[in-house]
Write an enzyme that holds these catalytic residues in place. Structure first.
Site, PDB file in Angstrom:
ATOM      1  CG  PHE A  51     -49.966 -38.615   7.239  1.00  0.00           C
ATOM      2  CD1 PHE A  51     -50.790 -39.545   8.116  1.00  0.00           C
ATOM      3  CD2 PHE A  51     -51.057 -38.416   5.700  1.00  0.00           C
ATOM      4  CE1 PHE A  51     -51.770 -40.537   6.961  1.00  0.00           C
ATOM      5  CE2 PHE A  51     -52.356 -38.585   4.833  1.00  0.00           C
ATOM      6  CZ  PHE A  51     -52.705 -40.041   6.095  1.00  0.00           C
ATOM      7  CB  ALA A  52     -43.662 -37.480   6.162  1.00  0.00           C
ATOM      8  CE1 TYR A  56     -44.745 -30.065  10.323  1.00  0.00           C
ATOM      9  CE2 TYR A  56     -45.036 -32.486  11.720  1.00  0.00           C
ATOM     10  CZ  TYR A  56     -44.971 -30.397  11.943  1.00  0.00           C
ATOM     11  OH  TYR A  56     -45.350 -29.920  12.504  1.00  0.00           O
ATOM     12  CG  ASP A 141     -49.112 -36.893  15.580  1.00  0.00           C
ATOM     13  OD1 ASP A 141     -50.037 -37.027  15.149  1.00  0.00           O
ATOM     14  OD2 ASP A 141     -48.787 -35.521  16.008  1.00  0.00           O
ATOM     15  CG  HIS A 163     -53.171 -35.377  24.826  1.00  0.00           C
ATOM     16  ND1 HIS A 163     -52.605 -34.775  25.161  1.00  0.00           N
ATOM     17  CD2 HIS A 163     -53.664 -35.049  23.801  1.00  0.00           C
ATOM     18  CE1 HIS A 163     -51.728 -33.582  25.052  1.00  0.00           C
ATOM     19  NE2 HIS A 163     -52.830 -34.039  23.414  1.00  0.00           N
ATOM     20  CB  THR A 175     -58.667 -29.135  24.871  1.00  0.00           C
ATOM     21  OG1 THR A 175     -58.332 -30.408  24.965  1.00  0.00           O
ATOM     22  CG2 THR A 175     -58.207 -28.518  26.101  1.00  0.00           C
ATOM     23  CD  GLU A 233     -55.555 -34.173  20.287  1.00  0.00           C
ATOM     24  OE1 GLU A 233     -55.018 -34.703  19.645  1.00  0.00           O
ATOM     25  OE2 GLU A 233     -56.259 -33.066  20.703  1.00  0.00           O
ATOM     26  CG  ASP A 256     -43.734 -33.731  25.259  1.00  0.00           C
ATOM     27  OD1 ASP A 256     -42.356 -33.354  25.572  1.00  0.00           O
ATOM     28  OD2 ASP A 256     -44.339 -32.690  24.469  1.00  0.00           O
TER      29      ASP A 256
HETATM   30  C1  LIG Z   1     -49.512 -30.443  22.488  1.00  0.00           C
HETATM   31  C2  LIG Z   1     -50.679 -30.388  21.117  1.00  0.00           C
HETATM   32  O1  LIG Z   1     -50.930 -28.623  20.564  1.00  0.00           O
HETATM   33  N1  LIG Z   1     -50.336 -31.464  20.380  1.00  0.00           N
HETATM   34  C3  LIG Z   1     -52.065 -31.286  19.296  1.00  0.00           C
HETATM   35  C4  LIG Z   1     -51.115 -30.867  18.006  1.00  0.00           C
HETATM   36  O2  LIG Z   1     -50.894 -32.206  17.931  1.00  0.00           O
HETATM   37  P1  LIG Z   1     -48.929 -32.241  17.503  1.00  0.00           P
HETATM   38  O3  LIG Z   1     -48.561 -30.659  17.547  1.00  0.00           O
HETATM   39  O4  LIG Z   1     -48.166 -33.094  17.672  1.00  0.00           O
HETATM   40  O5  LIG Z   1     -49.278 -31.654  15.846  1.00  0.00           O
HETATM   41  P2  LIG Z   1     -48.232 -32.387  14.903  1.00  0.00           P
HETATM   42  O6  LIG Z   1     -47.381 -30.269  14.329  1.00  0.00           O
HETATM   43  O7  LIG Z   1     -47.419 -33.359  14.887  1.00  0.00           O
HETATM   44  O8  LIG Z   1     -49.661 -32.307  13.118  1.00  0.00           O
HETATM   45  C5  LIG Z   1     -49.878 -33.688  13.214  1.00  0.00           C
HETATM   46  C6  LIG Z   1     -48.998 -34.191  12.384  1.00  0.00           C
HETATM   47  O9  LIG Z   1     -49.522 -34.062  11.255  1.00  0.00           O
HETATM   48  C7  LIG Z   1     -48.516 -34.758  10.033  1.00  0.00           C
HETATM   49  N2  LIG Z   1     -48.162 -32.890   9.785  1.00  0.00           N
HETATM   50  C8  LIG Z   1     -48.738 -32.136  10.015  1.00  0.00           C
HETATM   51  C9  LIG Z   1     -48.011 -29.910   9.687  1.00  0.00           C
HETATM   52  C10 LIG Z   1     -47.374 -30.777   8.778  1.00  0.00           C
HETATM   53  O10 LIG Z   1     -46.677 -29.556   7.302  1.00  0.00           O
HETATM   54  N3  LIG Z   1     -46.751 -31.738   7.994  1.00  0.00           N
HETATM   55  C11 LIG Z   1     -47.268 -33.038   8.331  1.00  0.00           C
HETATM   56  O11 LIG Z   1     -47.029 -34.869   7.897  1.00  0.00           O
HETATM   57  C12 LIG Z   1     -47.390 -34.756  10.584  1.00  0.00           C
HETATM   58  O12 LIG Z   1     -47.757 -36.634  10.429  1.00  0.00           O
HETATM   59  C13 LIG Z   1     -47.680 -34.350  12.473  1.00  0.00           C
HETATM   60  O13 LIG Z   1     -46.683 -35.798  12.894  1.00  0.00           O
HETATM   61  O14 LIG Z   1     -52.097 -30.548  17.093  1.00  0.00           O
HETATM   62  C14 LIG Z   1     -52.939 -31.664  16.644  1.00  0.00           C
HETATM   63  C15 LIG Z   1     -53.226 -31.714  15.166  1.00  0.00           C
HETATM   64  O15 LIG Z   1     -54.661 -30.598  15.935  1.00  0.00           O
HETATM   65  C16 LIG Z   1     -53.037 -31.943  17.646  1.00  0.00           C
HETATM   66  O16 LIG Z   1     -54.923 -31.695  17.681  1.00  0.00           O
HETATM   67  C17 LIG Z   1     -52.750 -32.034  19.239  1.00  0.00           C
HETATM   68  O17 LIG Z   1     -53.513 -32.507  20.248  1.00  0.00           O
HETATM   69 MN   LIG Z   2     -47.047 -34.465  16.804  1.00  0.00          MN
END
Ligand SMILES: CC(=O)N[C@H]1[C@@H](OP(=O)(O)OP(=O)(O)OC[C@H]2O[C@@H](n3ccc(=O)[nH]c3=O)[C@H](O)[C@@H]2O)O[C@H](CO)[C@H](O)[C@@H]1O
Ligand SMILES: [Mn+2]
Length: 284
Positions: A51-52, A56, A141, A163, A175, A233, A256
């Site tokens: 998803f983008a 993103y 992701d 994780h 968590t 998650e 990471d």
């Molecule tokens: C280290 C940490 O805190 N990790 C948490 C955080 O991951 P992340 O910080 O990796 O979440 P993220 O910001 O990557 O969002 C997840 C995915 O959703 C998609 N996306 C998201 C937002 C946006 O505006 N556009 C879009 O396309 C995209 O594919 C992204 O990779 O949040 C996740 C979603 O709840 C999980 O809970 C992860 O454990």
């Molecule tokens: Mn991510």
């Protein structure tokens, strides 16, 4: 095919757990032969969903370019790119048997909703087209890059990934959602591992069951005015507790480096977080 024989008294790795208590392999470098696996899964088509949404889209170029180098090389791959900005999907040169399918979807204001609604979209497209088009689905992701082989060794009816922040931790530190009012609730004395929401998959029918169940559970939560602590998650973790995965991927498959460095137990870093400014990228 020529390869060294395994010896029953010589374990491949002694520094890590290589099987779960339900006898699913935990996939670490050194525990498998890539050539045997590639031969076993010859003529398999893999769908990679990503998803983008909104900003993103900037992650797509590196994601796709590195997937071309490292993801299921030699197999047939359909990249399913879900976006609300189809015009911003970059043109990345693709190898033989590989294609990008751009699928337009709506966006949500809150990043939490963008993340958790992935379950709904994947389950609906699984029924509508993935079942006809691919054998396996890998759900990933986008804020990531591939940096080493991610191949047929991950393929199984259902897999989850440890994780990277919790593979050294005990159950009480996971968590999980701890409020019993949520459908994602896991009691304190239960739980195998803490799985990441960033990388999971399996056969199309199993991923369909998983994503549908998680989406339905999230809709029940929504009706009750509750959102699980880590959204999709949290629901994935609950699902995998009661539907044990057939393979578990080590944190090599979700790493990471900026947060966790390079511990010796990690012989390969295959799929890695790209650093991002959470505030800037998640908000308009
Ligand atoms: C280290 C940490 O805190 N990790 C948490 C955080 O991951 P992340 O910080 O990796 O979440 P993220 O910001 O990557 O969002 C997840 C995915 O959703 C998609 N996306 C998201 C937002 C946006 O505006 N556009 C879009 O396309 C995209 O594919 C992204 O990779 O949040 C996740 C979603 O709840 C999980 O809970 C992860 O454990
Ligand atoms: Mn991510």
């Amino acid at each position: 095919m020529i390869y060294p024989t395994a010896h029953p008294l010589k374990p491949a790795r002694t520094d890590v757990l290589v099987t779960t208590s339900w006898l699913a392999p935990i996939v670490w470098e050194g525990t498998f032969d890539p050539d045997i696996l590639d031969a076993q899964f010859r003529n398999t088509t893999i769908g990679l969903t990503v998803f983008a949404i909104k900003k993103y889209v900037v992650f797509l170029k590196l994601f796709l370019e590195t997937a071309e180098q490292f993801f299921m090389v030699g197999h047939q791959v359909n990249y399913y790119v879900f976006t609300n900005r189809p015009a911003d999907v970059p043109d990345v040169p693709l190898g033989r048997g590989r294609r990008v399918v751009v699928l337009q979807v709506r966006s949500y204001r809150r990043w939490q909703d963008v993340s958790l609604r992935r379950m709904e979209v994947i389950s609906s497209f699984a029924e509508r087209r993935f079942l006809q088009e691919v054998d396996y689905l890998v759900c990933a992701d986008v804020d990531m890059k591939f940096s080493d082989r991610v191949g047929a060794e991950v393929l199984s009816p259902l897999f989850g990934t440890l994780h990277p922040g919790f593979y050294t931790a005990g159950r009480q530190a996971f968590t999980y959602e701890r409020r019993s009012a949520s459908q994602a609730y896991i009691p304190p004395d239960e739980g195998d591992f803490y799985y990441t929401g960033s990388f999971f998959g399996g056969s199309v029918s199993e991923v369909h069951r998983l994503t549908k169940a998680c989406h339905q559970a999230m809709m029940v939560d929504l009706a009750h005015g509750i959102e699980a602590v880590w959204q999709d998650e949290s629901h994935l973790n609950r699902y995998l507790l009661y539907h044990k995965p057939a393979k578990v991927l080590s944190p090599e498959y979700m790493w990471d480096e900026h947060m966790l460095g390079r511990p010796p137990v990690l012989r390969k870093m295959r799929y890695m977080a790209v650093p991002k400014n959470h505030q800037a990228i998640r908000n308009p």
